[in-house]
Design a protein around this motif. Structure first.
Motif, PDB file in Angstrom:
ATOM      1  N   TRP A  63      15.876  -2.293   4.999  1.00 36.00           N
ATOM      2  CA  TRP A  63      16.626  -2.424   6.256  1.00 36.00           C
ATOM      3  C   TRP A  63      16.500  -1.152   7.102  1.00 36.00           C
ATOM      4  CZ3 TRP A  63      20.927   0.375   8.050  1.00 36.00           C
ATOM      5  CH2 TRP A  63      21.538  -0.152   9.193  1.00 36.00           C
ATOM      6  N   ALA A  64      16.486   0.010   6.424  1.00 37.38           N
ATOM      7  CA  ALA A  64      16.427   1.280   7.155  1.00 37.38           C
ATOM      8  C   ALA A  64      15.008   1.641   7.589  1.00 37.38           C
ATOM      9  CB  ALA A  64      16.997   2.408   6.295  1.00 37.38           C
ATOM     10  N   SER A  65      14.016   0.939   7.081  1.00 34.32           N
ATOM     11  CA  SER A  65      12.631   1.273   7.393  1.00 34.32           C
ATOM     12  C   SER A  65      12.291   0.908   8.842  1.00 34.32           C
ATOM     13  CB  SER A  65      11.682   0.531   6.451  1.00 34.32           C
ATOM     14  OG  SER A  65      10.336   0.739   6.822  1.00 34.32           O
ATOM     15  N   ALA A  66      11.500   1.769   9.446  1.00 35.65           N
ATOM     16  CA  ALA A  66      11.030   1.478  10.808  1.00 35.65           C
ATOM     17  C   ALA A  66       9.741   0.668  10.792  1.00 35.65           C
ATOM     18  CB  ALA A  66      10.802   2.792  11.562  1.00 35.65           C
ATOM     19  N   ASP A  67       9.221   0.400   9.595  1.00 34.85           N
ATOM     20  CA  ASP A  67       7.956  -0.318   9.443  1.00 34.85           C
ATOM     21  C   ASP A  67       8.228  -1.822   9.318  1.00 34.85           C
ATOM     22  OD1 ASP A  67       5.444  -1.263   8.843  1.00 34.85           O
ATOM     23  OD2 ASP A  67       4.951   0.390   7.501  1.00 34.85           O
ATOM     24  N   GLU A  68       7.945  -2.556  10.368  1.00 40.70           N
ATOM     25  CA  GLU A  68       8.189  -3.992  10.361  1.00 40.70           C
ATOM     26  C   GLU A  68       7.313  -4.702   9.336  1.00 40.70           C
ATOM     27  OE1 GLU A  68       9.865  -7.578  11.088  1.00 40.70           O
ATOM     28  OE2 GLU A  68      10.561  -5.599  11.766  1.00 40.70           O
ATOM     29  N   ARG A  71       9.232  -5.168   6.094  1.00 44.34           N
ATOM     30  CA  ARG A  71      10.203  -6.259   6.144  1.00 44.34           C
ATOM     31  C   ARG A  71       9.520  -7.612   6.060  1.00 44.34           C
ATOM     32  NH1 ARG A  71      13.384  -3.762  11.359  1.00 44.34           N
ATOM     33  NH2 ARG A  71      14.198  -1.883  10.335  1.00 44.34           N
TER      34      ARG A  71
END
Length: 267
Positions: A63-68, A71
Motif C-alpha cells: 500500500w505504501a509503495s509508489a510502484d504501481e 500493486r
C-alpha cells in the motif's frame, strides 16, 4: 516472472522486521495469558491475530509503495490459478505424501506401532485452523516476503536457505504459548524441537519450487502449505516418525535441487 521481481523495488528487511513485530507482540501477550486460569479462548484469539503478521506487513508495504507495478502484480497473483496444472499438483502431492509413507514404513520396521497407518481423530477438527493458518501466512510470505528476498539474492537456493531460517525463527514465540503444537514439542523433548526447525528447509525448498513453477500463484502457495500441515495430521504419526519424515524430505529436497540445478542455482 522472475524479471518482474528484479524490476520492482522491494524492502525485504522492512518486511521481515514488521512481520516479526506484528506477530511476536500478540504472541508474547498470548504466552502470558495461556498460563492464567479461564483465559483459553482469549489466548486462542490473540494467538491467531499473530498469524496475520506477515499478511499485514505485506499489505503495509504494498500500500505504501509508489510502484504501481507491485500493486498490480500482487492483485494479479492473489487469485491466479493459471500455473496450477494437474501434473504439478500430482508432483506436489507426491513430494509430500510419498516421503510420509516411507517414513511410517521405516518407523514400523524399526519397531514403532503399526497403528500409524490409522486415520487421526483430530484430522477434521484441524481443517479450519490449518486452512486459516496457511492463508494468513502465505498472503504475506508469498505475496511479498519470498519475492523480496529474491530481488536481493536472485538465485532460488540461497533465497530458500535464508527464508527457511527466518520462517523457523518467526515461529519461536509459539513454543512459549501453552497448548500450541510447538509448546507440546518443547515438552516432549529437544530432539523434536530441533526436528521442527530442521524441517523448515526441505519444506521451503519444495514450497518455493511449487510456487515458482506455478507462476508465483498465491493460491498454489496456500494449497501447498495447507497440504503439508494436513499430511502431518492425517494419520496417527508418532513423534519419532516425524523426525524420519524430515530426513526423507531432506533427501527429496536435495534430489530436487540436483535435478533442477538451473532452476535453483541460476539467476
Amino acid at each position: 516472472m522472475v524479471p518482474m521481481i528484479h524490476s520492482i523495488r522491494y524492502f525485504p528487511w522492512r518486511f521481515f522486521g514488521l512481520a516479526f513485530g506484528l506477530s511476536w507482540m500478540p504472541w508474547a501477550i498470548a504466552a502470558y495469558l495461556s498460563y492464567l486460569p479461564n483465559s483459553q479462548h482469549l489466548t486462542v484469539i490473540i494467538a491467531l491475530m499473530g498469524l496475520l503478521g506477515p499478511a499485514c506487513a505485506a499489505w503495509v508495504l504494498v500500500w505504501a509503495s509508489a510502484d504501481e507495478r507491485l500493486r498490480q502484480d500482487c492483485r494479479k497473483r492473489m487469485f491466479s490459478l493459471a500455473g496450477i496444472t494437474l501434473n504439478r499438483l500430482l508432483m506436489m502431492f507426491g513430494l509430500i505424501f510419498l516421503p510420509l509413507m516411507m517414513a511410517i514404513w521405516l518407523s514400523i520396521s524399526a519397531g514403532q506401532s503399526a497403528t500409524q497407518f490409522s486415520f487421526s481423530d483430530g484430522f477434521f477438527p484441524m481443517l479450519p485452523l490449518a486452512l486459516s493458518a496457511a492463508l494468513m501466512e502465505e498472503l504475506g510470505w508469498r505475496s511479498y516476503g519470498v519475492d523480496s528476498l529474491r530481488s536481493v539474492w536472485r538465485m532460488l537456493l540461497p533465497v530458500s536457505l535464508v527464508f527457511s531460517g527466518l520462517w523457523a525463527l518467526w515461529h519461536l514465540p509459539l513454543f512459549f504459548i501453552h497448548g500450541t503444537y510447538q509448546n507440546q514439542l518443547w515438552q516432549t523433548g529437544g530432539i523434536y524441537v530441533a526436528n521442527f526447525f530442521i524441517s523448515m528447509f526441505p519444506a521451503t525448498v519444495i514450497a518455493n519450487w511449487f510456487y515458482y513453477r506455478c507462476q508465483r500463484s498465491i493460491p498454489a502457495a496456500v494449497l501447498f502449505h495447507f497440504t503439508l500441515v494436513m499430511a502431518a495430521e492425517l494419520l496417527q504419526i508418532e513423534p519419532l516418525t516425524k523426525c524420519i519424515w524430515t530426513a526423507v524430505l531432506l533427501l527429496v529436497a536435495a534430489l530436487l535441487i540436483a535435478i533442477e540445478q538451473d532452476f535453483f542455482c541460476k539467476e
